[in-house]
Scaffold this motif. Structure first.
Motif, PDB file in Angstrom:
ATOM      1  N   ASP A 101     -36.723 -18.633 -14.839  1.00 26.54           N
ATOM      2  CA  ASP A 101     -36.946 -17.386 -15.513  1.00 26.54           C
ATOM      3  C   ASP A 101     -35.960 -16.700 -15.569  1.00 26.54           C
ATOM      4  OD1 ASP A 101     -37.401 -16.546 -12.899  1.00 26.54           O
ATOM      5  OD2 ASP A 101     -39.012 -15.365 -13.473  1.00 26.54           O
ATOM      6  N   PHE A 102     -34.909 -17.191 -15.052  1.00 24.79           N
ATOM      7  CA  PHE A 102     -33.546 -16.137 -15.025  1.00 24.79           C
ATOM      8  C   PHE A 102     -32.336 -17.068 -15.156  1.00 24.79           C
ATOM      9  CE2 PHE A 102     -34.114 -17.216 -10.667  1.00 24.79           C
ATOM     10  CZ  PHE A 102     -32.697 -16.899 -10.222  1.00 24.79           C
ATOM     11  N   TYR A 110     -30.173  -9.533  -9.285  1.00 24.25           N
ATOM     12  CA  TYR A 110     -30.988 -10.131  -9.941  1.00 24.25           C
ATOM     13  C   TYR A 110     -32.495  -9.775  -9.571  1.00 24.25           C
ATOM     14  CZ  TYR A 110     -27.165 -12.766 -11.874  1.00 24.25           C
ATOM     15  OH  TYR A 110     -26.112 -13.087 -12.584  1.00 24.25           O
ATOM     16  N   GLN A 111     -32.478  -8.997  -8.727  1.00 21.59           N
ATOM     17  CA  GLN A 111     -33.974  -8.650  -7.976  1.00 21.59           C
ATOM     18  C   GLN A 111     -34.893  -9.950  -7.815  1.00 21.59           C
ATOM     19  OE1 GLN A 111     -35.427  -5.925 -11.130  1.00 21.59           O
ATOM     20  NE2 GLN A 111     -35.217  -4.095  -9.708  1.00 21.59           N
ATOM     21  N   LYS A 112     -34.061 -10.771  -7.304  1.00 22.86           N
ATOM     22  CA  LYS A 112     -34.831 -12.194  -6.673  1.00 22.86           C
ATOM     23  C   LYS A 112     -34.406 -12.288  -5.092  1.00 22.86           C
ATOM     24  CE  LYS A 112     -36.181 -14.238 -10.549  1.00 22.86           C
ATOM     25  NZ  LYS A 112     -37.470 -14.369 -10.687  1.00 22.86           N
ATOM     26  N   SER A 113     -35.176 -13.353  -4.490  1.00 27.48           N
ATOM     27  CA  SER A 113     -35.002 -13.807  -3.424  1.00 27.48           C
ATOM     28  C   SER A 113     -33.542 -14.632  -3.129  1.00 27.48           C
ATOM     29  CB  SER A 113     -36.121 -14.417  -2.615  1.00 27.48           C
ATOM     30  OG  SER A 113     -36.481 -15.902  -3.246  1.00 27.48           O
ATOM     31  N   VAL A 114     -33.176 -14.602  -1.761  1.00 20.68           N
ATOM     32  CA  VAL A 114     -31.826 -15.535  -1.589  1.00 20.68           C
ATOM     33  C   VAL A 114     -32.119 -16.774  -2.059  1.00 20.68           C
ATOM     34  CG1 VAL A 114     -30.566 -16.459   0.297  1.00 20.68           C
ATOM     35  CG2 VAL A 114     -30.736 -13.973   0.044  1.00 20.68           C
ATOM     36  N   LEU A 118     -24.736 -13.875  -0.805  1.00 24.63           N
ATOM     37  CA  LEU A 118     -26.225 -14.181  -1.072  1.00 24.63           C
ATOM     38  C   LEU A 118     -27.202 -12.931  -1.494  1.00 24.63           C
ATOM     39  CD1 LEU A 118     -27.169 -17.591   0.659  1.00 24.63           C
ATOM     40  CD2 LEU A 118     -26.099 -17.100  -1.792  1.00 24.63           C
ATOM     41  N   VAL A 119     -27.127 -11.982  -0.376  1.00 23.49           N
ATOM     42  CA  VAL A 119     -28.010 -11.110  -0.303  1.00 23.49           C
ATOM     43  C   VAL A 119     -27.697 -10.100  -1.616  1.00 23.49           C
ATOM     44  CG1 VAL A 119     -28.823  -8.896   0.790  1.00 23.49           C
ATOM     45  CG2 VAL A 119     -28.560 -11.185   2.204  1.00 23.49           C
ATOM     46  N   MET A 153     -43.646 -12.344 -11.186  1.00 29.67           N
ATOM     47  CA  MET A 153     -44.386 -13.414 -11.818  1.00 29.67           C
ATOM     48  C   MET A 153     -45.563 -13.763 -10.742  1.00 29.67           C
ATOM     49  SD  MET A 153     -43.132 -17.316 -12.252  1.00 29.67           S
ATOM     50  CE  MET A 153     -41.727 -17.171 -13.525  1.00 29.67           C
ATOM     51  N   SER A 154     -46.874 -13.782 -11.543  1.00 30.07           N
ATOM     52  CA  SER A 154     -48.045 -14.018 -10.865  1.00 30.07           C
ATOM     53  C   SER A 154     -47.892 -15.795 -10.533  1.00 30.07           C
ATOM     54  CB  SER A 154     -49.195 -13.761 -11.691  1.00 30.07           C
ATOM     55  OG  SER A 154     -49.399 -14.904 -12.694  1.00 30.07           O
TER      56      SER A 154
END
Length: 328
Positions: free
Chosen positions: A277-278, A240-244, A233-234, A1-2
């Motif tokens: 967004d998820f 989900y290819q997201k940060s913790v 968490l990791v 996401m920009s």
């Protein structure tokens, strides 16, 4: 996401309806320890911050950045010691007051001094923030023998048209019950601001508040950055290819809590806001729900007992402290 898309997401974030019909933004920017460290905010009381928040930037600069990236709910407090700088950032931003949602809290020392001190502090908060009203004003801690009167004073300020809504912070079930059982109190608090994250998920307390129609504002949503390497968490973050941080934030908003992250770094402000967004799958939500340990609940209980008298004339004592509260 920009960054532009992230800003749009923050500007158009969902809202949570309060008991009075007010639409409360689902995400906000916390200003605790932003540009100022309160004298009694020791690591023993408040949890040590990660290096991310040990930055020499002023509160004004940090809040201005938060506003620029799209945050419109600012979580403030007398205790934070930086409301004048928050107000300076608001003024410089040029954002119309009607587009902001401002919340502040009255501190224990003022609560102990009584109604006139609370009213004087409230006026100072308005002056510092550069506004003539607050969207929410909260009792910061349930100071024994004083918090009910403090809340009544907030009701009076609300009736005078200076506060849109009132609530509480750090209240246990028994504190809320004491409040609403008082014949002098007219309304149930709109919110209760407490620490909520998967490592301190107090289901019975949360359910009690929700049954009363009280919305939960979550502070320490990101566990002060102390859980970013937690293997569970990791693993979920990688899935989900997201940060913790984004997993913790998504868990919070998916539970229906107001999510109040805080960072002094602009890139983290943007990252923390990317939670709409998820969606986390039920199994992953259940896994996160199970991270609260008995040790964490005991640590909470010790902190509660220590802090309800914090900075008052009873500081360091258990004078008036409720020793039997709903811990979970």
């Amino acid at each position: 996401m920009s960054s532009n898309s992230a800003t749009e997401a923050l500007l158009n974030c969902p809202s949570i309806p309060l008991l009075d019909g007010t639409a409360h933004p689902a995400i906000g920017f916390g200003t605790y320890k932003v540009g100022f460290l309160p004298a009694s905010a020791s690591s023993a009381v408040s949890g040590a911050s990660k290096a991310d928040d040990k930055d020499e930037r002023s509160a004004k600069d940090c809040v201005l950045d938060a506003l620029k990236v799209g945050y419109r709910f600012l979580e403030c407090a007398e205790f934070y010691g930086n409301e004048a700088q928050v107000g300076a950032a608001i003024k410089e931003s040029g954002i119309p007051r009607k587009d902001l949602f401002l919340c502040s809290k009255v501190w224990t020392t003022t609560i102990e001094k009584g109604p006139e001190a609370i009213k004087a502090q409230f006026e100072k908060t308005l002056q510092d923030l550069g506004t003539d009203y607050l969207d929410l004003y909260l009792v910061h801690w349930p100071v024994p023998n004083h918090h009910v009167q403090a809340y009544k004073t907030l009701e009076e300020l609300q009736k005078a048209g200076k506060i849109k809504g009132i609530g509480v912070s750090n209240y246990a079930v028994q504190d809320i019950q004491e409040l609403i059982d008082s014949p002098d109190i007219d309304q149930v608090p709109l919110v209760n601001q407490i620490e909520i994250n998967p490592f301190l998920y107090r289901k019975n307390t949360i359910q009690y508040c929700q049954d009363k129609g009280i919305v939960l504002q979550s502070y320490r949503s990101l566990r002060d950055g102390k859980a970013m390497d937690h293997p569970t968490l990791v693993e979920i973050a990688n899935k989900y290819q997201k940060s913790v941080a984004q997993i913790l934030g998504r868990w919070c908003v998916q539970k229906g809590f107001v999510y109040v992250p805080k960072s002094v770094k602009t890139e983290r402000m943007i990252e923390n806001g990317q939670v709409f967004d998820f969606e986390l799958a039920p199994d992953d939500m259940n896994t996160l729900d199970g991270l609260t340990t008995d040790d964490n609940l005991q640590a909470f209980l010790g902190l509660y007992r220590k802090c309800v008298n914090r900075d008052t004339s009873k500081d360091g004592t258990m004078d008036g402290v409720k020793m039997d509260i709903t811990m979970d």
